[in-house]
Design a protein around this motif. Structure first.
Motif, PDB file in Angstrom:
ATOM      1  N   SER A  99       6.250  34.221  91.793  1.00 30.41           N
ATOM      2  CA  SER A  99       6.897  32.907  91.769  1.00 30.41           C
ATOM      3  C   SER A  99       6.421  32.105  90.565  1.00 30.41           C
ATOM      4  N   PRO A 100       7.251  31.193  90.044  1.00 28.92           N
ATOM      5  CA  PRO A 100       6.867  30.431  88.846  1.00 28.92           C
ATOM      6  C   PRO A 100       5.645  29.539  89.020  1.00 28.92           C
ATOM      7  N   ASN A 101       5.400  29.049  90.238  1.00 25.85           N
ATOM      8  CA  ASN A 101       4.271  28.135  90.438  1.00 25.85           C
ATOM      9  C   ASN A 101       3.875  28.156  91.919  1.00 25.85           C
ATOM     10  N   PRO A 102       2.702  27.602  92.251  1.00 24.19           N
ATOM     11  CA  PRO A 102       2.227  27.639  93.645  1.00 24.19           C
ATOM     12  C   PRO A 102       3.168  26.983  94.653  1.00 24.19           C
ATOM     13  N   PRO A 103       3.771  25.819  94.362  1.00 26.70           N
ATOM     14  CA  PRO A 103       4.691  25.243  95.355  1.00 26.70           C
ATOM     15  C   PRO A 103       5.883  26.156  95.669  1.00 26.70           C
ATOM     16  N   MET A 104       6.400  26.837  94.657  1.00 25.68           N
ATOM     17  CA  MET A 104       7.519  27.746  94.891  1.00 25.68           C
ATOM     18  C   MET A 104       7.045  28.992  95.640  1.00 25.68           C
ATOM     19  N   ARG A 105       5.816  29.390  95.402  1.00 22.28           N
ATOM     20  CA  ARG A 105       5.249  30.509  96.146  1.00 22.28           C
ATOM     21  C   ARG A 105       5.166  30.170  97.636  1.00 22.28           C
ATOM     22  N   GLN A 106       4.768  28.941  97.928  1.00 23.32           N
ATOM     23  CA  GLN A 106       4.665  28.516  99.324  1.00 23.32           C
ATOM     24  C   GLN A 106       6.028  28.352  99.989  1.00 23.32           C
ATOM     25  N   ASP A 107       7.071  28.182  99.180  1.00 25.18           N
ATOM     26  CA  ASP A 107       8.416  27.955  99.711  1.00 25.18           C
ATOM     27  C   ASP A 107       9.305  29.171  99.462  1.00 25.18           C
ATOM     28  N   TRP A 108       8.711  30.341  99.474  1.00 22.51           N
ATOM     29  CA  TRP A 108       9.421  31.586  99.207  1.00 22.51           C
ATOM     30  C   TRP A 108      10.646  31.727 100.116  1.00 22.51           C
ATOM     31  N   GLY A 109      11.764  32.072  99.526  1.00 26.99           N
ATOM     32  CA  GLY A 109      13.012  32.235 100.261  1.00 26.99           C
ATOM     33  C   GLY A 109      13.929  31.036 100.173  1.00 26.99           C
ATOM     34  N   ASN A 110      13.409  29.917  99.681  1.00 29.28           N
ATOM     35  CA  ASN A 110      14.203  28.681  99.634  1.00 29.28           C
ATOM     36  C   ASN A 110      14.572  28.273  98.216  1.00 29.28           C
ATOM     37  N   TRP A 111      14.471  29.198  97.285  1.00 27.99           N
ATOM     38  CA  TRP A 111      14.906  28.950  95.922  1.00 27.99           C
ATOM     39  C   TRP A 111      15.315  30.279  95.287  1.00 27.99           C
ATOM     40  N   VAL A 112      16.191  30.195  94.305  1.00 31.08           N
ATOM     41  CA  VAL A 112      16.593  31.374  93.549  1.00 31.08           C
ATOM     42  C   VAL A 112      16.986  30.934  92.145  1.00 31.08           C
ATOM     43  N   ILE A 113      16.619  31.724  91.171  1.00 32.70           N
ATOM     44  CA  ILE A 113      16.927  31.448  89.764  1.00 32.70           C
ATOM     45  C   ILE A 113      17.924  32.495  89.269  1.00 32.70           C
ATOM     46  N   ILE A 114      19.054  32.028  88.772  1.00 36.00           N
ATOM     47  CA  ILE A 114      20.099  32.912  88.257  1.00 36.00           C
ATOM     48  C   ILE A 114      19.899  33.115  86.756  1.00 36.00           C
ATOM     49  N   LYS A 115      19.802  34.358  86.346  1.00 41.61           N
ATOM     50  CA  LYS A 115      19.704  34.659  84.911  1.00 41.61           C
ATOM     51  C   LYS A 115      21.132  34.716  84.369  1.00 41.61           C
ATOM     52  N   GLN A 116      21.641  33.559  84.005  1.00 39.96           N
ATOM     53  CA  GLN A 116      23.079  33.398  83.805  1.00 39.96           C
ATOM     54  C   GLN A 116      23.650  34.204  82.632  1.00 39.96           C
ATOM     55  N   ASN A 117      22.853  34.537  81.650  1.00 40.83           N
ATOM     56  CA  ASN A 117      23.346  35.315  80.507  1.00 40.83           C
ATOM     57  C   ASN A 117      22.943  36.785  80.607  1.00 40.83           C
ATOM     58  N   ALA A 118      22.600  37.245  81.797  1.00 40.23           N
ATOM     59  CA  ALA A 118      22.033  38.580  81.969  1.00 40.23           C
ATOM     60  C   ALA A 118      22.962  39.689  81.487  1.00 40.23           C
ATOM     61  N   ALA A 119      24.246  39.593  81.764  1.00 40.56           N
ATOM     62  CA  ALA A 119      25.174  40.658  81.374  1.00 40.56           C
ATOM     63  C   ALA A 119      25.267  40.785  79.857  1.00 40.56           C
ATOM     64  N   GLU A 120      25.334  39.658  79.188  1.00 41.17           N
ATOM     65  CA  GLU A 120      25.403  39.667  77.724  1.00 41.17           C
ATOM     66  C   GLU A 120      24.136  40.264  77.124  1.00 41.17           C
ATOM     67  N   VAL A 121      22.996  39.886  77.659  1.00 44.99           N
ATOM     68  CA  VAL A 121      21.718  40.399  77.158  1.00 44.99           C
ATOM     69  C   VAL A 121      21.596  41.900  77.441  1.00 44.99           C
ATOM     70  N   LEU A 122      22.018  42.320  78.626  1.00 46.95           N
ATOM     71  CA  LEU A 122      21.944  43.739  78.972  1.00 46.95           C
ATOM     72  C   LEU A 122      22.772  44.589  78.020  1.00 46.95           C
ATOM     73  N   GLU A 123      23.952  44.124  77.681  1.00 52.23           N
ATOM     74  CA  GLU A 123      24.807  44.871  76.751  1.00 52.23           C
ATOM     75  C   GLU A 123      24.083  45.100  75.429  1.00 52.23           C
ATOM     76  N   LYS A 124      23.457  44.069  74.916  1.00 52.90           N
ATOM     77  CA  LYS A 124      22.734  44.189  73.643  1.00 52.90           C
ATOM     78  C   LYS A 124      21.552  45.139  73.764  1.00 52.90           C
ATOM     79  N   GLU A 125      20.854  45.058  74.890  1.00 52.14           N
ATOM     80  CA  GLU A 125      19.669  45.907  75.068  1.00 52.14           C
ATOM     81  C   GLU A 125      20.055  47.385  75.215  1.00 52.14           C
ATOM     82  N   LEU A 126      21.157  47.657  75.876  1.00 55.02           N
ATOM     83  CA  LEU A 126      21.588  49.045  76.011  1.00 55.02           C
ATOM     84  C   LEU A 126      22.115  49.593  74.684  1.00 55.02           C
ATOM     85  N   GLN A 127      22.795  48.751  73.935  1.00 53.06           N
ATOM     86  CA  GLN A 127      23.230  49.179  72.603  1.00 53.06           C
ATOM     87  C   GLN A 127      22.017  49.543  71.743  1.00 53.06           C
ATOM     88  N   LYS A 128      20.996  48.720  71.812  1.00 45.84           N
ATOM     89  CA  LYS A 128      19.768  48.962  71.041  1.00 45.84           C
ATOM     90  C   LYS A 128      19.084  50.236  71.498  1.00 45.84           C
TER      91      LYS A 128
END
Length: 307
Positions: free
Chosen positions: A70-99
């Protein structure tokens, strides 16, 4: 020095990352990422990369080791009640696989999705981020392992059936709904998971051109009530591998192997199992071996490779 990221709702000062929306019980955040393919290590070091579309997991299972990331202790204590979307993940993956293929034109990478999140947690139904990653990967044909406890994976059968080397690991740590509700109350039912395995098995090709494999991972192995035992093991005949592991096998307090206090508290309710855990584990393993003679029964890390 990099600026500390302060998440709204989990910081004392002015937040630098704001809540995008509330989805169920979870605060949803979005971020761009510089890389989505991370070098695999430790338990899944047999792979080239891990791929985690999200950070955090709405299922919030009591025993999950991923809370340590988890990013920090408060978020660790609240596990399951937050989520972070890696919004550009598909674009980044395409570049990484090409590489990757520029450097390794004759070898496909092996990818484990996911190691510290569930790629089909509830937010995926809305965001379709995992689906967008599959759309990228199917063009590059890596060896892919998908780890999930969600029947939502059946939504993507049209994409999954195009992969030439695919293993699907469905997490089913217990055959008893009562136990599931105690340890992982937000997760899908055991029935729904086992039904999803059957759907996948009968919908995805397995032949000389399409090597599709299926595992049930019982890691950690939770108690299964005697009344549910035969039904559970009988339903496991649809897969080619069952993976089991104690809760947790190393018995030390390392980052990965440690058991969360929340889960340890729940184990007290099942003292009939945990007071003699190693013996009960061995008895369960022997039942699997006896009742599933044509299926691989593997333990711990040995069960998480593709082959």
């Amino acid at each position: 020095m990099a600026k500390t990221q302060a998440y709204e709702g989990y910081c004392k000062g002015t937040p630098t990352i704001l809540v995008k929306e509330k989805f169920g019980n979870a605060n949803v955040y979005t971020k761009n990422t510089q890389s989505v393919l991370n070098k695999a290590s430790g338990f899944i070091s047999a792979y080239d990369f891990t791929l985690n579309p999200y950070r955090g997991c709405q299922y919030g299972c009591s025993y999950c080791y991923a809370v340590a990331f988890s990013p920090n202790p408060p978020m660790r204590q609240d596990w399951g009640n937050w989520v972070i979307i890696k919004q550009n993940a598909a674009e980044v993956l395409e570049k990484e696989l090409q590489k990757w293929y520029e450097k390794n034109p004759t070898r496909s990478p092996s990818i484990y999705m996911s190691s510290v999140t569930d790629p089909y947690q509830p937010i995926e139904g809305k965001e379709k981020l995992t689906r967008s990653l599959l759309e990228v990967m199917v063009k590059y044909q890596p060896t892919l392992v998908i780890q999930t406890r969600s029947p939502m994976i059946t939504r993507d059968i049209n994409l999954l059936r195009q992969f030439h080397r695919l293993r699907i690991n469905i997490s089913v740590p217990t055959g008893s709904e009562r136990v599931r509700r105690d340890f992982e109350p937000r997760s899908p039912s055991i029935f729904a998971r086992l039904r999803a395995i059957g759907i996948l098995k009968h919908s995805l090709p397995c032949n000389a051109d399409y090597d599709t494999r299926f595992s049930v991972t019982m890691t950690p192995l939770l108690p299964t009530l005697e009344a549910d035992m035969f039904s559970l093991i009988n339903k496991l005949q649809v897969v080619d591998r069952v993976v089991i592991q104690e809760f947790h096998a190393s018995h030390n307090r390392t980052l990965v192997a440690s058991t969360r206090p929340e889960a340890l508290e729940i184990t007290k309710k099942y003292s009939w199992w945990y007071d003699n855990e190693q013996l009960n584990y061995l008895v369960f393993r022997d039942k699997l071996v006896a009742m599933l003679p044509d299926i691989e029964i593997k333990e711990g890390q040995a069960g998480f490779g593709y082959d």
